[in-house]
Design a protein around this motif. Structure first.
Motif, PDB file in Angstrom:
ATOM      1  N   ALA A   9      41.427   1.071 -30.173  1.00  0.00           N
ATOM      2  CA  ALA A   9      42.205   1.878 -29.510  1.00  0.00           C
ATOM      3  C   ALA A   9      43.037   2.748 -29.853  1.00  0.00           C
ATOM      4  O   ALA A   9      42.591   4.045 -29.977  1.00  0.00           O
ATOM      5  N   MET A  10      43.872   2.003 -31.489  1.00  0.00           N
ATOM      6  CA  MET A  10      45.043   2.639 -31.541  1.00  0.00           C
ATOM      7  C   MET A  10      44.243   3.922 -32.948  1.00  0.00           C
ATOM      8  O   MET A  10      44.461   4.749 -32.915  1.00  0.00           O
ATOM      9  N   LYS A  11      43.094   3.311 -33.607  1.00  0.00           N
ATOM     10  CA  LYS A  11      41.784   4.360 -34.237  1.00  0.00           C
ATOM     11  C   LYS A  11      41.559   5.601 -33.270  1.00  0.00           C
ATOM     12  O   LYS A  11      41.399   6.303 -34.302  1.00  0.00           O
ATOM     13  N   LYS A  12      40.337   4.699 -32.235  1.00  0.00           N
ATOM     14  CA  LYS A  12      40.255   6.420 -31.581  1.00  0.00           C
ATOM     15  C   LYS A  12      41.484   7.380 -31.388  1.00  0.00           C
ATOM     16  O   LYS A  12      40.920   8.492 -31.406  1.00  0.00           O
ATOM     17  N   LYS A  13      42.566   6.762 -31.202  1.00  0.00           N
ATOM     18  CA  LYS A  13      43.896   7.465 -30.314  1.00  0.00           C
ATOM     19  C   LYS A  13      44.529   8.351 -31.460  1.00  0.00           C
ATOM     20  O   LYS A  13      44.246   9.716 -31.643  1.00  0.00           O
ATOM     21  N   ALA A  14      43.481   7.616 -32.357  1.00  0.00           N
ATOM     22  CA  ALA A  14      44.937   8.316 -33.717  1.00  0.00           C
ATOM     23  C   ALA A  14      43.377  10.054 -34.590  1.00  0.00           C
ATOM     24  O   ALA A  14      43.915  10.685 -35.132  1.00  0.00           O
ATOM     25  N   LEU A  15      41.679   8.746 -34.250  1.00  0.00           N
ATOM     26  CA  LEU A  15      41.102  10.667 -34.548  1.00  0.00           C
ATOM     27  C   LEU A  15      41.277  11.889 -33.635  1.00  0.00           C
ATOM     28  O   LEU A  15      40.533  12.396 -33.682  1.00  0.00           O
ATOM     29  N   ARG A  16      41.273  10.768 -31.844  1.00  0.00           N
ATOM     30  CA  ARG A  16      41.768  12.388 -31.036  1.00  0.00           C
ATOM     31  C   ARG A  16      42.590  13.203 -31.202  1.00  0.00           C
ATOM     32  O   ARG A  16      43.113  14.051 -31.259  1.00  0.00           O
ATOM     33  N   GLU A  17      44.192  12.876 -31.592  1.00  0.00           N
ATOM     34  CA  GLU A  17      45.574  12.866 -31.932  1.00  0.00           C
ATOM     35  C   GLU A  17      46.203  13.216 -33.365  1.00  0.00           C
ATOM     36  O   GLU A  17      46.342  12.041 -33.388  1.00  0.00           O
ATOM     37  N   GLU A  19      49.268  13.658 -34.476  1.00  0.00           N
ATOM     38  CA  GLU A  19      50.581  13.308 -33.622  1.00  0.00           C
ATOM     39  C   GLU A  19      50.310  11.742 -33.908  1.00  0.00           C
ATOM     40  O   GLU A  19      51.412  10.998 -34.699  1.00  0.00           O
ATOM     41  N   ALA A  20      49.358  11.415 -33.106  1.00  0.00           N
ATOM     42  CA  ALA A  20      49.243  10.235 -33.601  1.00  0.00           C
ATOM     43  C   ALA A  20      48.756   8.921 -34.233  1.00  0.00           C
ATOM     44  O   ALA A  20      49.256   8.446 -35.297  1.00  0.00           O
ATOM     45  N   MET A  21      47.579  10.146 -35.490  1.00  0.00           N
ATOM     46  CA  MET A  21      47.484   9.497 -37.324  1.00  0.00           C
ATOM     47  C   MET A  21      48.311  10.122 -37.600  1.00  0.00           C
ATOM     48  O   MET A  21      49.106   8.917 -38.746  1.00  0.00           O
ATOM     49  N   ALA A  22      49.192  10.961 -37.947  1.00  0.00           N
ATOM     50  CA  ALA A  22      50.491  11.302 -38.205  1.00  0.00           C
ATOM     51  C   ALA A  22      51.527   9.691 -38.153  1.00  0.00           C
ATOM     52  O   ALA A  22      52.103   9.187 -38.990  1.00  0.00           O
ATOM     53  N   ALA A  23      51.678   9.444 -36.546  1.00  0.00           N
ATOM     54  CA  ALA A  23      52.478   8.382 -36.170  1.00  0.00           C
ATOM     55  C   ALA A  23      52.801   6.943 -37.907  1.00  0.00           C
ATOM     56  O   ALA A  23      52.600   6.584 -37.643  1.00  0.00           O
ATOM     57  N   ILE A  24      50.502   7.077 -37.238  1.00  0.00           N
ATOM     58  CA  ILE A  24      50.410   5.661 -37.621  1.00  0.00           C
ATOM     59  C   ILE A  24      51.030   5.985 -39.228  1.00  0.00           C
ATOM     60  O   ILE A  24      51.288   5.203 -39.585  1.00  0.00           O
ATOM     61  N   ALA A  90      43.216   2.524 -44.945  1.00  0.00           N
ATOM     62  CA  ALA A  90      42.707   2.769 -45.529  1.00  0.00           C
ATOM     63  C   ALA A  90      41.684   4.174 -45.291  1.00  0.00           C
ATOM     64  O   ALA A  90      41.626   4.900 -45.216  1.00  0.00           O
ATOM     65  N   GLU A  91      40.669   3.237 -43.500  1.00  0.00           N
ATOM     66  CA  GLU A  91      40.626   3.783 -43.135  1.00  0.00           C
ATOM     67  C   GLU A  91      40.565   4.976 -42.709  1.00  0.00           C
ATOM     68  O   GLU A  91      39.766   5.997 -42.761  1.00  0.00           O
ATOM     69  N   LEU A  92      42.157   4.737 -41.841  1.00  0.00           N
ATOM     70  CA  LEU A  92      42.334   6.199 -41.304  1.00  0.00           C
ATOM     71  C   LEU A  92      42.760   7.803 -42.076  1.00  0.00           C
ATOM     72  O   LEU A  92      42.846   8.729 -41.554  1.00  0.00           O
ATOM     73  N   GLU A  93      43.426   7.011 -43.383  1.00  0.00           N
ATOM     74  CA  GLU A  93      43.257   7.937 -44.722  1.00  0.00           C
ATOM     75  C   GLU A  93      42.028   8.720 -44.864  1.00  0.00           C
ATOM     76  O   GLU A  93      41.961   9.276 -44.895  1.00  0.00           O
ATOM     77  N   ASN A  94      40.909   7.861 -44.470  1.00  0.00           N
ATOM     78  CA  ASN A  94      39.905   8.264 -45.502  1.00  0.00           C
ATOM     79  C   ASN A  94      39.203   8.992 -44.575  1.00  0.00           C
ATOM     80  O   ASN A  94      38.797  10.210 -44.715  1.00  0.00           O
ATOM     81  N   ALA A  95      39.752   8.662 -42.904  1.00  0.00           N
ATOM     82  CA  ALA A  95      38.809   9.848 -42.110  1.00  0.00           C
ATOM     83  C   ALA A  95      39.447  11.173 -41.941  1.00  0.00           C
ATOM     84  O   ALA A  95      38.827  12.279 -41.023  1.00  0.00           O
ATOM     85  N   ALA A  96      40.986  10.832 -42.163  1.00  0.00           N
ATOM     86  CA  ALA A  96      41.895  12.364 -42.165  1.00  0.00           C
ATOM     87  C   ALA A  96      40.876  13.146 -42.901  1.00  0.00           C
ATOM     88  O   ALA A  96      41.935  14.224 -42.323  1.00  0.00           O
ATOM     89  N   ARG A  97      40.178  12.805 -44.025  1.00  0.00           N
ATOM     90  CA  ARG A  97      40.385  13.385 -45.311  1.00  0.00           C
ATOM     91  C   ARG A  97      39.164  14.725 -44.586  1.00  0.00           C
ATOM     92  O   ARG A  97      38.596  14.783 -44.043  1.00  0.00           O
TER      93      ARG A  97
END
Length: 97
Positions: A9-17, A19-24, A90-97
């Protein structure tokens, strides 16, 4: 909701928002990153605590070790070992690229 579901749920929120990605991702810079991450999770309504996350990672790593060559001393080394927080970041950092 189990730990896996909370993290998804947190990963989905980060990928949608953004601000959430930056906060994590900002939790990585904290002096106690896992504590900061879990505090953020609780702010978002997920009852996640440090020992829950650490135990989840250790349990997942132990299961992987058992599934590779029986988990004996000849088992291959696995990346991230039991640090599920680092794997999640690491998964989020890869998704953010």
């Amino acid at each position: 909701m189990d730990i896996y579901d909370m993290l998804q749920a947190m990963k989905k929120k980060a990928l949608r928002e953004p601000e959430a990605m930056a906060a994590i991702l900002a939790t990585k810079q904290d002096a106690q990153p896992i504590a900061a991450f879990c505090t953020l999770a609780r702010e978002w309504g997920h009852p996640l605590y440090e020992m829950d996350l650490i135990s989840y990672g250790e349990d997942a790593y132990a299961a992987m070790r058992r599934s590779t060559n029986g988990g004996g001393e000849n088992s291959p080394a696995l990346p991230c070992e039991e640090d599920y927080y680092e794997l999640f970041i690491a998964e989020l950092e890869n998704a953010a690229r």
